[in-house]
Design an enzyme around this catalytic site. Structure first.
Site, PDB file in Angstrom:
ATOM      1  N   ARG A  55      13.409   2.790  11.485  1.00 17.13           N
ATOM      2  CA  ARG A  55      13.470   3.678  10.387  1.00 17.13           C
ATOM      3  C   ARG A  55      12.305   4.148   9.994  1.00 17.13           C
ATOM      4  O   ARG A  55      11.251   3.544  10.245  1.00 17.13           O
ATOM      5  CB  ARG A  55      14.397   3.345   9.172  1.00 17.13           C
ATOM      6  CG  ARG A  55      13.734   2.153   8.437  1.00 17.13           C
ATOM      7  CD  ARG A  55      12.947   2.404   7.031  1.00 17.13           C
ATOM      8  NE  ARG A  55      12.012   1.181   6.845  1.00 17.13           N
ATOM      9  CZ  ARG A  55      11.113   0.856   7.013  1.00 17.13           C
ATOM     10  NH1 ARG A  55      10.209   1.634   7.849  1.00 17.13           N
ATOM     11  NH2 ARG A  55      10.225  -0.055   6.708  1.00 17.13           N
TER      12      ARG A  55
ATOM     13  N   SER B 291      10.167  -0.841  11.175  1.00 15.33           N
ATOM     14  CA  SER B 291      11.213  -1.501  10.944  1.00 15.33           C
ATOM     15  C   SER B 291      11.924  -2.317  12.413  1.00 15.33           C
ATOM     16  O   SER B 291      13.019  -2.304  12.541  1.00 15.33           O
ATOM     17  CB  SER B 291      12.370  -0.884  10.224  1.00 15.33           C
ATOM     18  OG  SER B 291      13.340  -1.678   9.544  1.00 15.33           O
TER      19      SER B 291
ATOM     20  N   ASP C   9      15.881  -1.517   5.084  1.00 17.58           N
ATOM     21  CA  ASP C   9      15.739  -1.297   6.759  1.00 17.58           C
ATOM     22  C   ASP C   9      17.066  -1.636   7.199  1.00 17.58           C
ATOM     23  O   ASP C   9      17.741  -0.657   8.197  1.00 17.58           O
ATOM     24  CB  ASP C   9      14.865  -2.438   7.100  1.00 17.58           C
ATOM     25  CG  ASP C   9      13.434  -2.312   6.561  1.00 17.58           C
ATOM     26  OD1 ASP C   9      13.343  -1.221   5.690  1.00 17.58           O
ATOM     27  OD2 ASP C   9      12.671  -3.341   6.583  1.00 17.58           O
TER      28      ASP C   9
ATOM     29  N   GLU D 124       8.515   3.264  -1.843  1.00 18.47           N
ATOM     30  CA  GLU D 124       7.911   2.210  -1.188  1.00 18.47           C
ATOM     31  C   GLU D 124       7.980   1.033  -1.873  1.00 18.47           C
ATOM     32  O   GLU D 124       7.257   1.033  -3.079  1.00 18.47           O
ATOM     33  CB  GLU D 124       6.538   2.337  -0.759  1.00 18.47           C
ATOM     34  CG  GLU D 124       6.363   2.022   0.865  1.00 18.47           C
ATOM     35  CD  GLU D 124       7.279   2.603   1.777  1.00 18.47           C
ATOM     36  OE1 GLU D 124       8.337   1.799   2.190  1.00 18.47           O
ATOM     37  OE2 GLU D 124       7.209   3.672   2.520  1.00 18.47           O
TER      38      GLU D 124
HETATM   39  C1  GLA Z   1       9.807  -3.697   4.508  1.00 17.88           C
HETATM   40  C2  GLA Z   1      11.018  -4.204   3.750  1.00 17.88           C
HETATM   41  C3  GLA Z   1      11.633  -3.332   3.078  1.00 17.88           C
HETATM   42  C4  GLA Z   1      10.800  -2.743   2.040  1.00 17.88           C
HETATM   43  C5  GLA Z   1       9.593  -2.018   2.597  1.00 17.88           C
HETATM   44  C6  GLA Z   1       8.675  -1.576   1.632  1.00 17.88           C
HETATM   45  O1  GLA Z   1       9.862  -2.929   5.321  1.00 17.88           O
HETATM   46  O2  GLA Z   1      11.693  -4.943   4.740  1.00 17.88           O
HETATM   47  O3  GLA Z   1      12.935  -3.964   2.528  1.00 17.88           O
HETATM   48  O4  GLA Z   1      10.499  -3.426   0.922  1.00 17.88           O
HETATM   49  O5  GLA Z   1       9.092  -3.233   3.374  1.00 17.88           O
HETATM   50  O6  GLA Z   1       9.137  -0.666   1.004  1.00 17.88           O
END
Ligand code: GLA
Length: 471
Positions: A55, A158, A203, A61
């Site tokens: 993603r 991700s 994610d 964020e």
């Molecule tokens: C990582 C985490 C998410 C989120 C992002 C920051 O990807 O897995 O859950 O906290 O960082 O936005």
């Protein structure tokens, strides 16, 4: 591929011939190659395939784990697994990337995940363990899997969560179980914590709930995803700063989670709330019935801008050092002695408000939508850089270059401390934008130049996780 192509499983993904056709075209080559790799490795054909996308987060964020909504879209890059099932009770894992070594584990015992050694197969095992526990199945069927990933690792897109989601889906399918996409997303968000990071669920939610052609507002408690119509006259371009950040291999990420948790307690205590039961900054807002602007005022009034020592926090909350370590810190943050509460809480409440404004601009589509959304993205990056301190010099440089190259907005995406920026670019400027970023950021450095092809690309909202059956 043989005459019978794999069929999209209808009780999991949407029962729609059109979607099947599109997915089949998109994945044909990859499926074909993966099938060959599988047959070479195990000497028979796979029974089914599972696919889970990465993603890009457009805005919002580091606020999902504080209980606030985020606004990501799935990308085309994904994890694709080919799987066969047997009665050996063993799980054989192999990866098309030779850098990732084969691994075999028993599916009949407690699945062991080594937090201190975040190797690729442990992410897969997080997903397996999540399904095993959800259905209380001590004995899983034997599986042979080959995994193929196209999401650049440690780039903020991700890749690790997509691997966990794909593994969850594989394990569910192989063991003939059935779950909704929401349930799968929730299980996978929880079980990824076995690797040690306390992520928030964005994610995994978008990997399962994404739909082609639309970004999503993801809300938590309860989890739901709402379509967000992006403006038609701009596109999103992803660019990797080529600094790798593996969030499970360092404590930056969990330190932020802990700082937000402590800020929650300090704000709640100052307002006379039941602070011991509150864990997330959003819960303080809900308890107070306040607006996000009022929460920002509260942060100003209650928290000081200097770092807090452990002693000061313990004294304010009236807890012992042992309680502090046990109840507030995670295992990889036990060493931290000072905590920044004011800037972290300011970021979270400000970013939560930007997500809502972004969604409302997308809903109402005023004439200056692109400019308004771009401004919100710029503010988000500044907040991540200055208040949350989750950027790095290379990402800041890349974001500056993107803005100078014609982006109306640009920001880091994902956890940060490296990885990718996402830029919003008017459709008629995309070519010159890419050319300028290529010349200014990638071409001058041979390492970056070698990575450019998979590091700088336009991304459109992709579909969510799916299963294909080989008949
Ligand atoms: C990582 C985490 C998410 C989120 C992002 C920051 O990807 O897995 O859950 O906290 O960082 O936005």
């Amino acid at each position: 591929m043989e005459s019978n192509p794999p069929r999209l499983k209808t009780n999991f993904a949407d029962n729609d011939r059109y979607i099947y056709y599109i997915l089949y075209i998109i994945y044909y080559n990859r499926l074909h190659q993966l099938k060959n790799a599988f047959e070479e490795k195990y000497g028979h054909s796979p029974k089914f395939y599972a696919h889970a996308p990465g993603r890009v987060n457009l805005i919002g964020e580091h606020i999902d784990y504080c209980g606030y909504s985020v606004l990501p879209m799935a990308i085309e890059q994904s994890i694709l697994a080919a799987v066969s099932v047997n009665d050996s009770g063993k799980i054989h894992l192999s990866n098309t990337n030779p850098q990732y070594k084969d691994s075999t584990v028993p599916g009949s015992e407690t699945i062991y995940i080594d937090k201190d050694d975040p190797q690729w197969h442990y992410y897969f095992l997080c997903g397996v363990k999540g399904i095993q526990e959800n259905f209380s199945m001590p004995n899983l069927v034997g599986m042979q899997c080959v995994v193929d990933g196209t999401i650049p690792a440690s780039s903020g897109l991700s890749s690790s969560s997509a691997l966990v989601c794909c593994a969850g889906l594989v394990t569910m399918e192989a063991n003939e179980k059935s779950l909704s996409k929401v349930a799968l997303a929730e299980i996978c968000a929880k079980c990824e914590r076995y690797i040690g990071t306390e992520g928030g669920g964005m994610d995994q939610s978008i990997s399962f709930l994404a739909e082609k052609g639309t970004a999503k507002l993801i809300e938590f408690n309860p989890l739901r995803a709402t379509d967000v119509k992006l403006p038609g006259d701009a596109v999103f371009v992803i660019s990797n700063c080529c600094v790798e950040m593996n969030k499970a291999a360092s404590s930056h990420f969990n330190i932020r989670v802990v700082e937000c948790r402590i800020a929650t307690k300090m704000l709640a205590k100052a307002k006379g709330l039941e602070w011991k039961t509150l864990l997330k900054l959003a819960q303080v807002q809900t308890e107070l019935g306040a607006s996000l602007e009022e929460m920002l005022d509260l942060v100003e009034a209650v928290l000081h801008t200097d770092e807090y020592s452990r002693e000061e926090i313990c004294e304010t909350l009236g807890i012992t050092s042992e309680q502090f370590c046990r109840d507030l810190l995670s295992s990889n943050t036990q060493h931290v002695s000072h905590f920044k509460l004011y800037p972290r809480a300011r970021h979270v409440y400000g970013e939560a408000s930007r997500v809502l404004r972004f969604k409302s601009v997308c809903d109402s589509q005023p004439a200056d939508s692109v400019q308004l959304l771009g401004d919100l993205m710029k503010q988000s990056h500044a907040s991540c850089r200055d208040l949350y301190e989750c950027s790095c010099p290379e990402l800041d440089q890349l974001v500056d270059i993107c803005l100078k190259a014609g982006a109306v907005g640009s920001r880091l995406t994902g956890a940060g401390w490296g990885g990718c920026a996402v830029s919003m670019v008017p459709s008629d400027k995309v070519e010159s934008f890419i050319q300028t970023v290529r010349e200014a950021y990638y071409a001058p450095d041979s390492r970056r130049a070698a990575m450019e092809k998979q590091s700088l690309f336009v991304s459109k909202p992709g579909g969510g996780a799916s299963v294909f059956i080989q008949e």
